[in-house]
Design an enzyme around this catalytic site. Structure first.
Site, PDB file in Angstrom:
ATOM      1  N   LYS A  42      52.551  28.485  59.048  1.00  0.00           N
ATOM      2  CA  LYS A  42      51.897  28.427  57.741  1.00  0.00           C
ATOM      3  C   LYS A  42      52.847  28.269  56.571  1.00  0.00           C
ATOM      4  O   LYS A  42      53.948  28.808  56.552  1.00  0.00           O
ATOM      5  CB  LYS A  42      51.062  29.691  57.523  1.00  0.00           C
ATOM      6  CG  LYS A  42      49.850  29.728  58.415  1.00  0.00           C
ATOM      7  CD  LYS A  42      48.790  28.787  57.940  1.00  0.00           C
ATOM      8  CE  LYS A  42      47.666  29.599  57.340  1.00  0.00           C
ATOM      9  NZ  LYS A  42      46.772  28.786  56.579  1.00  0.00           N
ATOM     10  N   ASN A  62      45.044  53.568  11.089  1.00  0.00           N
ATOM     11  CA  ASN A  62      44.183  52.403  11.321  1.00  0.00           C
ATOM     12  C   ASN A  62      44.825  51.091  10.871  1.00  0.00           C
ATOM     13  O   ASN A  62      44.743  50.084  11.570  1.00  0.00           O
ATOM     14  CB  ASN A  62      42.826  52.599  10.637  1.00  0.00           C
ATOM     15  CG  ASN A  62      42.096  53.825  11.169  1.00  0.00           C
ATOM     16  OD1 ASN A  62      42.526  54.420  12.154  1.00  0.00           O
ATOM     17  ND2 ASN A  62      41.011  54.207  10.509  1.00  0.00           N
ATOM     18  N   LYS A  94      42.985  47.404  23.052  1.00  0.00           N
ATOM     19  CA  LYS A  94      44.437  47.218  23.180  1.00  0.00           C
ATOM     20  C   LYS A  94      44.816  46.742  24.584  1.00  0.00           C
ATOM     21  O   LYS A  94      45.588  45.806  24.749  1.00  0.00           O
ATOM     22  CB  LYS A  94      45.098  48.565  22.888  1.00  0.00           C
ATOM     23  CG  LYS A  94      46.419  48.462  22.183  1.00  0.00           C
ATOM     24  CD  LYS A  94      47.047  49.840  22.022  1.00  0.00           C
ATOM     25  CE  LYS A  94      46.817  50.430  20.636  1.00  0.00           C
ATOM     26  NZ  LYS A  94      47.439  51.771  20.514  1.00  0.00           N
ATOM     27  N   GLN A 147      40.346  51.234  19.912  1.00  0.00           N
ATOM     28  CA  GLN A 147      41.522  51.562  20.727  1.00  0.00           C
ATOM     29  C   GLN A 147      41.442  50.886  22.100  1.00  0.00           C
ATOM     30  O   GLN A 147      42.450  50.470  22.650  1.00  0.00           O
ATOM     31  CB  GLN A 147      41.598  53.085  20.890  1.00  0.00           C
ATOM     32  CG  GLN A 147      42.688  53.569  21.822  1.00  0.00           C
ATOM     33  CD  GLN A 147      42.749  55.091  21.843  1.00  0.00           C
ATOM     34  OE1 GLN A 147      43.090  55.699  20.838  1.00  0.00           O
ATOM     35  NE2 GLN A 147      42.398  55.699  22.954  1.00  0.00           N
ATOM     36  N   GLU A 157      46.718  29.805  44.268  1.00  0.00           N
ATOM     37  CA  GLU A 157      45.469  30.569  44.378  1.00  0.00           C
ATOM     38  C   GLU A 157      45.423  31.687  43.338  1.00  0.00           C
ATOM     39  O   GLU A 157      44.386  31.966  42.736  1.00  0.00           O
ATOM     40  CB  GLU A 157      45.330  31.134  45.788  1.00  0.00           C
ATOM     41  CG  GLU A 157      45.151  30.020  46.825  1.00  0.00           C
ATOM     42  CD  GLU A 157      45.578  30.435  48.225  1.00  0.00           C
ATOM     43  OE1 GLU A 157      45.337  31.587  48.598  1.00  0.00           O
ATOM     44  OE2 GLU A 157      46.162  29.608  48.938  1.00  0.00           O
ATOM     45  N   ASN A 182      51.759  28.588  52.767  1.00  0.00           N
ATOM     46  CA  ASN A 182      50.557  28.849  51.965  1.00  0.00           C
ATOM     47  C   ASN A 182      50.805  28.733  50.462  1.00  0.00           C
ATOM     48  O   ASN A 182      51.823  29.213  49.969  1.00  0.00           O
ATOM     49  CB  ASN A 182      50.016  30.251  52.260  1.00  0.00           C
ATOM     50  CG  ASN A 182      49.439  30.343  53.658  1.00  0.00           C
ATOM     51  OD1 ASN A 182      48.955  29.350  54.191  1.00  0.00           O
ATOM     52  ND2 ASN A 182      49.510  31.516  54.240  1.00  0.00           N
ATOM     53  N   TYR A 192      36.528  51.536  10.544  1.00  0.00           N
ATOM     54  CA  TYR A 192      37.213  51.843  11.805  1.00  0.00           C
ATOM     55  C   TYR A 192      36.332  52.680  12.721  1.00  0.00           C
ATOM     56  O   TYR A 192      35.631  53.585  12.271  1.00  0.00           O
ATOM     57  CB  TYR A 192      38.516  52.607  11.535  1.00  0.00           C
ATOM     58  CG  TYR A 192      39.178  53.065  12.822  1.00  0.00           C
ATOM     59  CD1 TYR A 192      39.991  52.198  13.546  1.00  0.00           C
ATOM     60  CD2 TYR A 192      38.950  54.338  13.332  1.00  0.00           C
ATOM     61  CE1 TYR A 192      40.584  52.599  14.749  1.00  0.00           C
ATOM     62  CE2 TYR A 192      39.538  54.749  14.526  1.00  0.00           C
ATOM     63  CZ  TYR A 192      40.353  53.872  15.235  1.00  0.00           C
ATOM     64  OH  TYR A 192      40.914  54.271  16.411  1.00  0.00           O
ATOM     65  N   THR A 214      35.249  11.446  41.673  1.00  0.00           N
ATOM     66  CA  THR A 214      34.211  12.177  40.928  1.00  0.00           C
ATOM     67  C   THR A 214      33.342  12.818  42.003  1.00  0.00           C
ATOM     68  O   THR A 214      33.235  12.272  43.119  1.00  0.00           O
ATOM     69  CB  THR A 214      33.340  11.248  40.040  1.00  0.00           C
ATOM     70  OG1 THR A 214      32.646  10.344  40.890  1.00  0.00           O
ATOM     71  CG2 THR A 214      34.169  10.475  39.029  1.00  0.00           C
ATOM     72  N   HIS A 215      32.768  13.961  41.714  1.00  0.00           N
ATOM     73  CA  HIS A 215      32.036  14.741  42.730  1.00  0.00           C
ATOM     74  C   HIS A 215      32.929  14.992  43.943  1.00  0.00           C
ATOM     75  O   HIS A 215      32.419  15.157  45.055  1.00  0.00           O
ATOM     76  CB  HIS A 215      30.761  14.029  43.187  1.00  0.00           C
ATOM     77  CG  HIS A 215      29.904  13.522  42.066  1.00  0.00           C
ATOM     78  ND1 HIS A 215      28.872  14.249  41.512  1.00  0.00           N
ATOM     79  CD2 HIS A 215      29.949  12.363  41.363  1.00  0.00           C
ATOM     80  CE1 HIS A 215      28.312  13.549  40.540  1.00  0.00           C
ATOM     81  NE2 HIS A 215      28.953  12.404  40.420  1.00  0.00           N
ATOM     82  N   SER A 225      52.733  33.271  56.560  1.00  0.00           N
ATOM     83  CA  SER A 225      51.720  34.154  57.129  1.00  0.00           C
ATOM     84  C   SER A 225      52.412  35.154  58.049  1.00  0.00           C
ATOM     85  O   SER A 225      53.430  34.837  58.664  1.00  0.00           O
ATOM     86  CB  SER A 225      50.721  33.316  57.928  1.00  0.00           C
ATOM     87  OG  SER A 225      50.098  34.119  58.911  1.00  0.00           O
TER      88      SER A 225
HETATM   89  N1  ARG Z   1      45.258  54.865  18.863  1.00  0.00           N
HETATM   90  C1  ARG Z   1      44.376  54.601  17.780  1.00  0.00           C
HETATM   91  C2  ARG Z   1      43.815  53.176  17.892  1.00  0.00           C
HETATM   92  O1  ARG Z   1      44.409  52.397  18.584  1.00  0.00           O
HETATM   93  C3  ARG Z   1      45.095  54.776  16.502  1.00  0.00           C
HETATM   94  C4  ARG Z   1      44.214  54.947  15.329  1.00  0.00           C
HETATM   95  C5  ARG Z   1      43.585  56.288  15.339  1.00  0.00           C
HETATM   96  N2  ARG Z   1      42.743  56.433  14.204  1.00  0.00           N
HETATM   97  C6  ARG Z   1      41.777  57.350  14.135  1.00  0.00           C
HETATM   98  N3  ARG Z   1      41.081  57.357  13.034  1.00  0.00           N
HETATM   99  N4  ARG Z   1      41.535  58.180  15.115  1.00  0.00           N
HETATM  100  O2  ARG Z   1      42.822  52.868  17.328  1.00  0.00           O
END
Ligand code: ARG
Length: 463
Positions: A284, A110, A326, A323, A291, A286, A318, A155-156, A278
């Site tokens: 074209k 953790n 991420k 997870q 965009e 583009n 935790y 404006t607008h 295009s």
């Molecule tokens: N892959 C886990 C995460 O990103 C790692 C930590 C896992 N910890 C646990 N107590 N299962 O959180």
């Protein structure tokens, strides 16, 4: 590879696939930072006497090798391995036996994953700040060049008053500076070491948290070990929200350029090499790139909401939910770094069509100026306004450069005061230079040479 928590049973395969998710793929990007943080951890364990000197040295040597392999994108992590932390310990144990089994002393995955994520994020934020500042610099340079390039202000979306292309360019520089100042705040929060918080509650060992923080180039430790876990996901949400702000600025700048480059307006042209064609319409040209800058702003905003949504109802300590923050974090970091590189090319090469801008100036642009001519002659504003409303269409067009010169107040089209944003940019540059130096110093000292923690560019995930 054996799981770090393996105790004589096998996890159901469906459950394993679900709980690991895409984590093992994302961890290919994180593994380098995990190895670097582990070197600091091992040195600290040695220094407080929790590891023999020989063991600490051997672990450090192996970890350096792993950090380099990971940085080249050559570290294999399979689904059954769960994550980079498992692979790291397995490799160490395979190479060193006993010593490898000691590396997890005083830590948990953790705090390990949080430390790795903060190092990885730090490097991205440094790159994003530097590219952001390069873009600000180029916008301000071009603002100076286009200081006298008159155009209608809107404006607008309707014709409003006299403006310049320089004012437009400088406005985005200053908006981006607001974003970057906000980014500096979250970068500071990110730059505190979580190591030593372990699972969420510390450990009954005399760990030197300040030492690992210093070795890794953090500004300080994050004090309360439980607060460390609370800021996982929360901090990610803050960071991605600021990134969403940058993406929004770029998306809006792009939106203006889409309008400015409409053939009907023709204020700006993008060089051919920045436009796509295009498959059916041969004529074209583009602005796909603009965009996609516009749509990416929504994607990054979505990732910020994902991070915040995941932590919204979490109890203390935790939780595995974390997870799942991420992926949105990594995506946002990668997307915004790339967007800034794209925006720099655009701003650098866009071709203002000065004649088209000037010839778009019409009587409406100067209607308010006419009212102010009357005010200068002593007519009360409301009366002048009504007279101008009736008469502006019949007046000859005034000289635009002259009209520009009448705007003397700070920050107006006649007085862009570019020194102010330049000063703000310089202040940010100083902070980011110092932080970059510390980051390099830490990596050199720990790995024995230069190493990039983020060279994967998100590509590794797709392999
Ligand atoms: N892959 C886990 C995460 O990103 C790692 C930590 C896992 N910890 C646990 N107590 N299962 O959180």
């Amino acid at each position: 590879m054996a799981k770090l928590w393996e105790k004589g049973y096998n996890l159901d395969e469906v459950i394993e696939r679900f709980t690991v998710g895409s984590d093992y793929v994302l961890d290919r990007e994180l593994a380098g930072a995990d190895a670097v943080a582990s070197i600091a951890h091992v040195r600290m364990l040695g220094s407080v006497g929790l590891l023999e000197g020989d063991d600490a040295a051997a672990l450090e040597r192996e970890l350096r090798g792993i950090a380099r392999t990971a940085a080249r994108g050559e570290l294999t992590i399979n689904r059954e391995d769960e994550d980079c932390h498992t692979v790291l310990e397995a490799l160490l144990t395979e190479a060193l036996g006993e010593a490898g089994k000691r590396v997890h002393t005083g830590r948990s995955r953790n705090d390990q994953v949080t430390a790795a994520t903060r190092l990885f994020t730090r490097e991205y934020l440094l790159d994003i700040t530097d590219s952001g500042l390069a873009l600000v610099h180029r916008l301000l340079e071009r603002a100076r060049e286009e200081e006298l390039t008159v155009m209608p202000g809107r404006t607008h979306l309707q014709i409003a008053m006299l403006s310049t292309f320089g004012l437009w360019l400088g406005s985005w520089a200053e908006q981006l500076l607001d974003d970057l100042e906000e980014l500096e705040t979250v970068a500071r929060l990110n730059n505190r070491s979580p190591l030593g918080s372990a699972a969420s509650y510390g450990v009954p060992l005399p760990l030197d948290r300040e030492l690992t923080a210093h070795l890794l180039g953090f500004d300080s430790i994050q004090n309360n070990v439980l607060a460390v876990q609370h800021s996982r996901g929360t901090l990610d949400g803050r960071i991605v929200s600021v990134l969403a702000g940058i993406a929004m600025t770029l998306g809006r700048l792009a939106q203006d350029l889409i309008l400015f480059s409409l053939p009907e307006l023709g204020y700006v042209q993008l060089p051919l090499e920045l436009c796509s064609g295009s498959s059916i319409m041969p004529q074209k040209r583009n602005p796909d790139v603009l965009e996609l800058l516009r749509s990416r702003a929504s994607l990054v905003e979505g990732w910020a909401m994902q991070c915040r949504g995941i932590v919204r109802d979490l109890p203390s300590g935790y939780n595995r939910d974390l997870q799942d923050t991420k992926e949105p974090l990594f995506r946002a970091l990668h997307a915004v770094r790339e967007e800034l590189a794209v925006a720099l090319i655009l701003v650098d090469r866009l071709e203002p069509q000065r004649e088209a801008m000037r010839s778009a100036l019409n009587a409406e642009v100067f209607a308010t100026d006419y009212a102010y001519d009357l005010v200068r002659q002593g007519v009360p504003f409301r009366e002048a306004y009504l007279r101008a409303a009736r008469e502006y269409g019949d007046r000859p067009l005034p000289d635009a450069t002259e009209a520009l010169r009448a705007r003397t107040a700070t920050g107006t089209p006649g007085n862009l005061n570019l020194g102010e944003p330049r000063g703000r940019a310089e202040a940010l540059r100083k902070i980011s230079r110092r932080r970059r130096r510390e980051h390099r110093r830490a990596l050199r000292d720990l790995v024995g040479g230069d190493l990039s923690l983020t060279s994967g560019d998100g590509e590794r995930r797709n392999r």
